[in-house]
Scaffold this motif. Structure first.
Motif, PDB file in Angstrom:
ATOM      1  N   ILE A   1      -4.707   9.021   3.279  1.00 56.74           N
ATOM      2  CA  ILE A   1      -3.684   8.404   2.680  1.00 56.74           C
ATOM      3  C   ILE A   1      -3.612   6.876   2.794  1.00 56.74           C
ATOM      4  O   ILE A   1      -4.266   6.265   3.658  1.00 56.74           O
ATOM      5  N   HIS A   2      -3.022   6.141   1.632  1.00 60.23           N
ATOM      6  CA  HIS A   2      -2.940   4.820   1.557  1.00 60.23           C
ATOM      7  C   HIS A   2      -1.551   4.323   1.023  1.00 60.23           C
ATOM      8  O   HIS A   2      -1.042   4.874   0.393  1.00 60.23           O
ATOM      9  N   PHE A   3      -1.327   3.477   2.208  1.00 59.07           N
ATOM     10  CA  PHE A   3       0.220   2.831   1.720  1.00 59.07           C
ATOM     11  C   PHE A   3      -0.036   1.529   1.311  1.00 59.07           C
ATOM     12  O   PHE A   3      -0.869   0.679   1.769  1.00 59.07           O
ATOM     13  N   ASP A   4       0.550   0.983   0.254  1.00 61.36           N
ATOM     14  CA  ASP A   4       0.583  -0.327  -0.333  1.00 61.36           C
ATOM     15  C   ASP A   4       1.646  -0.592  -0.632  1.00 61.36           C
ATOM     16  O   ASP A   4       2.545  -0.070  -1.131  1.00 61.36           O
ATOM     17  N   SER A   5       2.207  -1.998  -0.293  1.00 58.80           N
ATOM     18  CA  SER A   5       3.436  -2.449  -0.564  1.00 58.80           C
ATOM     19  C   SER A   5       3.731  -4.264  -0.973  1.00 58.80           C
ATOM     20  O   SER A   5       2.963  -4.700  -0.421  1.00 58.80           O
ATOM     21  N   TYR A   6       4.440  -4.146  -1.715  1.00 59.88           N
ATOM     22  CA  TYR A   6       4.831  -5.507  -2.005  1.00 59.88           C
ATOM     23  C   TYR A   6       6.468  -5.910  -1.571  1.00 59.88           C
ATOM     24  O   TYR A   6       6.955  -6.836  -1.419  1.00 59.88           O
ATOM     25  N   ILE A   7       7.137  -4.611  -1.594  1.00 51.05           N
ATOM     26  CA  ILE A   7       8.605  -4.761  -1.135  1.00 51.05           C
ATOM     27  C   ILE A   7       8.871  -4.106   0.006  1.00 51.05           C
ATOM     28  O   ILE A   7       9.710  -4.367   0.791  1.00 51.05           O
ATOM     29  N   THR A   8       8.465  -2.851  -0.029  1.00 54.51           N
ATOM     30  CA  THR A   8       8.885  -1.751   0.918  1.00 54.51           C
ATOM     31  C   THR A   8       7.832  -1.288   2.149  1.00 54.51           C
ATOM     32  O   THR A   8       6.744  -1.069   1.672  1.00 54.51           O
ATOM     33  N   CYS A   9       8.280  -1.612   3.400  1.00 52.76           N
ATOM     34  CA  CYS A   9       7.137  -1.332   4.455  1.00 52.76           C
ATOM     35  C   CYS A   9       7.195  -0.050   4.983  1.00 52.76           C
ATOM     36  O   CYS A   9       8.369   0.549   4.934  1.00 52.76           O
ATOM     37  N   VAL A  10       6.294   0.407   5.385  1.00 57.73           N
ATOM     38  CA  VAL A  10       6.267   1.668   6.190  1.00 57.73           C
ATOM     39  C   VAL A  10       6.841   2.056   7.393  1.00 57.73           C
ATOM     40  O   VAL A  10       6.793   0.837   8.222  1.00 57.73           O
ATOM     41  N   SER A  11       7.264   2.844   7.770  1.00 54.93           N
ATOM     42  CA  SER A  11       8.054   3.039   9.271  1.00 54.93           C
ATOM     43  C   SER A  11       7.133   3.700  10.441  1.00 54.93           C
ATOM     44  O   SER A  11       6.209   4.147   9.840  1.00 54.93           O
ATOM     45  N   GLY A  12       7.382   3.233  11.490  1.00 52.86           N
ATOM     46  CA  GLY A  12       6.675   3.831  12.576  1.00 52.86           C
ATOM     47  C   GLY A  12       6.881   5.517  12.484  1.00 52.86           C
ATOM     48  O   GLY A  12       5.997   6.268  12.818  1.00 52.86           O
ATOM     49  N   ALA A  13       8.066   5.875  11.955  1.00 49.18           N
ATOM     50  CA  ALA A  13       8.351   7.523  11.889  1.00 49.18           C
ATOM     51  C   ALA A  13       7.493   7.947  11.031  1.00 49.18           C
ATOM     52  O   ALA A  13       6.985   9.125  11.231  1.00 49.18           O
ATOM     53  N   VAL A  14       7.113   7.441   9.909  1.00 49.54           N
ATOM     54  CA  VAL A  14       6.343   7.935   8.838  1.00 49.54           C
ATOM     55  C   VAL A  14       4.757   8.182   9.479  1.00 49.54           C
ATOM     56  O   VAL A  14       4.104   9.142   9.383  1.00 49.54           O
ATOM     57  N   VAL A  15       4.368   7.047  10.261  1.00 46.23           N
ATOM     58  CA  VAL A  15       3.107   7.270  10.561  1.00 46.23           C
ATOM     59  C   VAL A  15       2.980   8.096  11.879  1.00 46.23           C
ATOM     60  O   VAL A  15       1.944   8.882  11.890  1.00 46.23           O
ATOM     61  N   ASP A  16       4.044   8.412  12.592  1.00 49.08           N
ATOM     62  CA  ASP A  16       4.186   9.234  13.512  1.00 49.08           C
ATOM     63  C   ASP A  16       3.981  10.608  13.117  1.00 49.08           C
ATOM     64  O   ASP A  16       3.371  11.590  13.526  1.00 49.08           O
ATOM     65  N   LEU A  17       4.684  10.901  11.971  1.00 47.77           N
ATOM     66  CA  LEU A  17       4.632  12.236  11.387  1.00 47.77           C
ATOM     67  C   LEU A  17       3.525  12.457  10.966  1.00 47.77           C
ATOM     68  O   LEU A  17       3.065  13.822  10.968  1.00 47.77           O
TER      69      LEU A  17
END
Length: 367
Positions: free
Chosen positions: A209-225
């Motif tokens: 999985i690869h998260f990339d962003s210019y506007i929206t950041c990933v939350s700790g809840a997503v990483v935890d899930l």
């Protein structure tokens, strides 16, 4: 187009056709400039010619096994695949169709069309195009097992299309019953955390999985899930953030007793690549990650500007915190390590769609 015409059409032995359109040169603030396109092709004749040529190439193919077309700006249309004869569609092993700038809620392939591709080993699509109905088609016993599925979740697609038709957990369960060795690669570009929590069904065999962003950041809840649901599968985790925020990088460990990245390293025992830029990574957590995964973590890339030190580490006059970090992480990994000094030196640093296409190709070839 005449050059393409001469080189491709007589070649009925063509087995692999891979096309990638570098849309970054046409992008302004994250979207395609229609002004530019209307200047180079005011009446749409050039696009129509190339669409027709592409369909002729498909129609003349007799041995095509691999068809990959990414971000070719309207070259692939919803009718393109109908040019493929049934014998070719029936024996195709890889198919990737990616274009997040097609108008409205149009899809490049439907579940009905996918029924012809009974021999697919690998597939790459825009996530919004991969519906529950498609998952059911691939799960059917007359379809050979699928080994690789690459999905691009792009904010432009989510904006214009919908997540309502995506596979539910039961669909993923059925698919993995037929395809026991299936592995999934997801790249999420500027997707809200609430949407990611909906997308990440427990039964997805998520390997990368690869998260990339210019506007929206990933939350700790997503990483935890992710670390809880995919601990048996996950090998690659990439976190990139180019949000310009003068208040500093987001901290995933905010208001948490345990840092989500440390928990990811602890739970996901197959993790071999971790790359982070644009999120705060505390030095003591980085040391913990290195110790938890050791030499099995083949790639650990963190940009220097993402690393922070707590006050205790900075207050110790006898120890240089940077030198101590390098030493401890190197010991944990059992090899020399240092932070990435320049973002452009990151192995994953490139325009996101280009990176996805490149990774998807190698992921799909690695069956």
């Amino acid at each position: 187009t005449s050059g393409l015409h001469k080189s491709f059409l007589p070649n009925r032995n063509l087995q692999k056709l891979s096309l990638f359109g570098d849309i970054s040169i046409l992008q302004q603030h994250g979207s395609i400039s229609n002004t530019y396109l209307s200047k180079v092709d005011p009446d749409g004749k050039k696009i129509k010619q190339i669409q027709q040529l592409f369909e002729e190439i498909l129609g003349n193919s007799r041995q095509l096994k691999w068809l990959s077309c990414g971000f070719m700006l309207q070259i692939v249309t919803p009718t393109s695949l109908s040019s493929l004869s049934n014998p070719i569609a029936n024996t195709m092993e890889h198919l990737s169709l990616l274009d997040n700038h097609i108008p409205g809620n149009t899809t490049l392939i439907t579940a009905v069309e996918l029924e012809r591709f009974v021999n697919l080993r690998s597939l790459a699509l825009d996530f919004c195009d991969f519906t529950a109905e498609m998952a059911r088609v691939l799960a059917d016993s007359n379809h050979v097992p699928l080994y690789r599925l690459s999905l691009l979740v792009h904010n432009i697609s989510v904006m214009h299309k919908s997540l309502e038709n995506m596979p539910e957990d039961e669909d993923w369960k059925a698919l993995t019953r037929n395809s026991t060795n299936l592995r999934v690669y997801i790249m999420a570009f500027d997707i809200k955390s609430d949407d990611m929590l909906r997308i990440l069904k427990p039964s997805i065999p998520l390997e990368r999985i690869h998260f990339d962003s210019y506007i929206t950041c990933v939350s700790g809840a997503v990483v935890d899930l992710i670390s809880r649901q995919y601990d048996k599968f996950l090998t690659h985790f990439i976190l990139m953030n180019d949000v310009i925020d003068m208040s500093g990088f987001p901290d995933l460990s905010d208001n948490r007793t345990e840092d989500p990245l440390v928990l990811l390293a602890w739970r996901c025992t197959r993790l071999s690549l971790l790359a982070v830029h644009g999120y705060t990574v505390w030095a003591h957590n980085l040391i913990a990650i290195a110790r938890l995964r050791g030499s099995d973590l083949k790639v650990l890339e963190v940009t220097e500007e993402s690393i922070d030190f707590d006050q205790g580490e900075l207050a110790d006059q006898d120890v240089d915190p940077v030198h101590n970090l390098i030493e401890q992480v190197s010991l944990g990994l059992s090899r020399p390590w240092h932070a990435v000094m320049d973002i452009e030196l990151l192995s994953v640093f490139t325009e996101p769609t280009r990176h996805f296409y490149r990774e998807m190709q190698s992921f799909s070839e690695g069956i």
